[in-house]
Design an enzyme around this catalytic site. Structure first.
Site, mmCIF file in Angstrom:
data_model
loop_
_atom_site.group_PDB
_atom_site.id
_atom_site.type_symbol
_atom_site.label_atom_id
_atom_site.label_comp_id
_atom_site.label_asym_id
_atom_site.label_seq_id
_atom_site.Cartn_x
_atom_site.Cartn_y
_atom_site.Cartn_z
ATOM 1 N N GLU A 153 0.779 -1.089 0.058
ATOM 2 C CA GLU A 153 -0.024 -0.004 0.036
ATOM 3 C C GLU A 153 0.790 1.190 0.037
ATOM 4 O O GLU A 153 1.738 1.609 0.840
ATOM 5 C CB GLU A 153 -1.087 -0.094 1.412
ATOM 6 N N GLU A 252 -12.468 2.756 4.901
ATOM 7 C CA GLU A 252 -11.302 3.105 5.725
ATOM 8 C C GLU A 252 -11.305 4.769 6.064
ATOM 9 O O GLU A 252 -10.269 5.265 5.504
ATOM 10 C CB GLU A 252 -9.968 2.481 5.212
#
Length: 272
Positions: A153, A252
């Site tokens: 990520e 998120e």
């Protein structure tokens, strides 16, 4: 902003934080969702068996799916963003992989997030990158034993974190895949982080959709729920679907109010 072609999950490490950790999966279910994800849910890389069992029960007993799990990333509230690349913590990371795979196997989780880690002062970057590649290969091989993938990520808001763009993450993935012979590494496309770091999320999706293993969303600026910022999340979700992405969309984001009130943008009949 909805798309019935997607499955949504709630990241219970940033949402429902007003609740005890073991109550969050149940809160997500009560809000209409059937899947959750977590950052590493324990303060230690290797928690006690009783703590592991309690966490597994808190998810399994609610009948929800664990869609994603981070490997141990150090002291996240204190600013750490992974231990993958830290030579001094390599053993700690590798010990954590075994526990994470055990949890995922019990809960049917097929996606692990391996945060790269901030740069360590006084250690050559080449040495940190070499350790990161070795640990990423080890994690990928362990995940493959249960049919799972490991995602890398890009992050924003962490100046010492070296993976900030999709291109940087994909370069790591390509090198490790080639050197270690693994085929279960993929990009975690957090549309908020990509946009804040200057990537064009639409271009990333159009060029690399087949290499995206997981997607997370928050609006930008602010990192709050969809509809609170300027990011064209509806258009990006449409683009993902048009390019064949069929995985989970992880919510998120930091709720601007109570967590349970931050899902109004998504009709309840589509949350499951």
């Amino acid at each position: 902003m909805v798309d019935p072609r997607f499955r949504y999950d709630v990241n219970c490490s940033i949402l429902f934080t007003e609740l005890d950790l073991l109550d969050r999966a149940g809160a997500a279910k009560a809000a209409g969702f059937r899947a959750v994800e977590f950052w590493w849910p324990f303060p230690a890389a290797v928690p006690s068996p009783s703590d592991v069992d309690a966490f597994v029960r808190s998810v399994r007993d609610e009948g929800v799916r664990l869609a994603g799990l981070n490997f141990f990333a150090g002291d996240m509230p204190g600013g750490e963003r992974g231990v993958l690349s830290d030579p001094a913590r390599s053993v700690e990371f590798r010990d954590n992989v075994d526990v994470a795979v055990e949890i995922a196997d019990k809960l049917g989780c097929k996606t692990f997030n391996a945060l790269y880690g901030n740069r360590v002062e006084g250690v050559p970057e080449s040495e940190q990158d070499e350790v990161a590649r070795e640990n990423l290969a080890l994690a990928a091989k362990a995940a493959s034993q249960i049919g799972a993938a490991v995602v890398v990520e890009p992050l924003s808001g962490a100046p010492a974190y070296p993976i900030k763009t999709a291109a940087e993450a994909l370069a790591v993935i390509q090198r490790v895949s080639g050197e270690a012979g693994v085929d279960n590494l993929a990009l975690l496309a957090d549309l908020y982080h990509l946009a804040v770091n200057g990537d064009d999320p639409a271009e990333v999706i159009s060029r690399h959709a087949e290499r995206i293993g997981h997607v997370q969303i928050a609006d930008a600026p602010g990192r709050n729920e969809p509809g609170t910022g300027d990011l064209d999340l509806q258009g990006l979700l449409d683009l993902l679907a048009d390019n064949g992405y069929s995985g989970y969309i992880g919510l998120e984001y930091k709720p601007s109010g109570a967590s349970a009130d931050s899902f109004e943008w998504l009709p309840r009949d589509l949350r499951a």
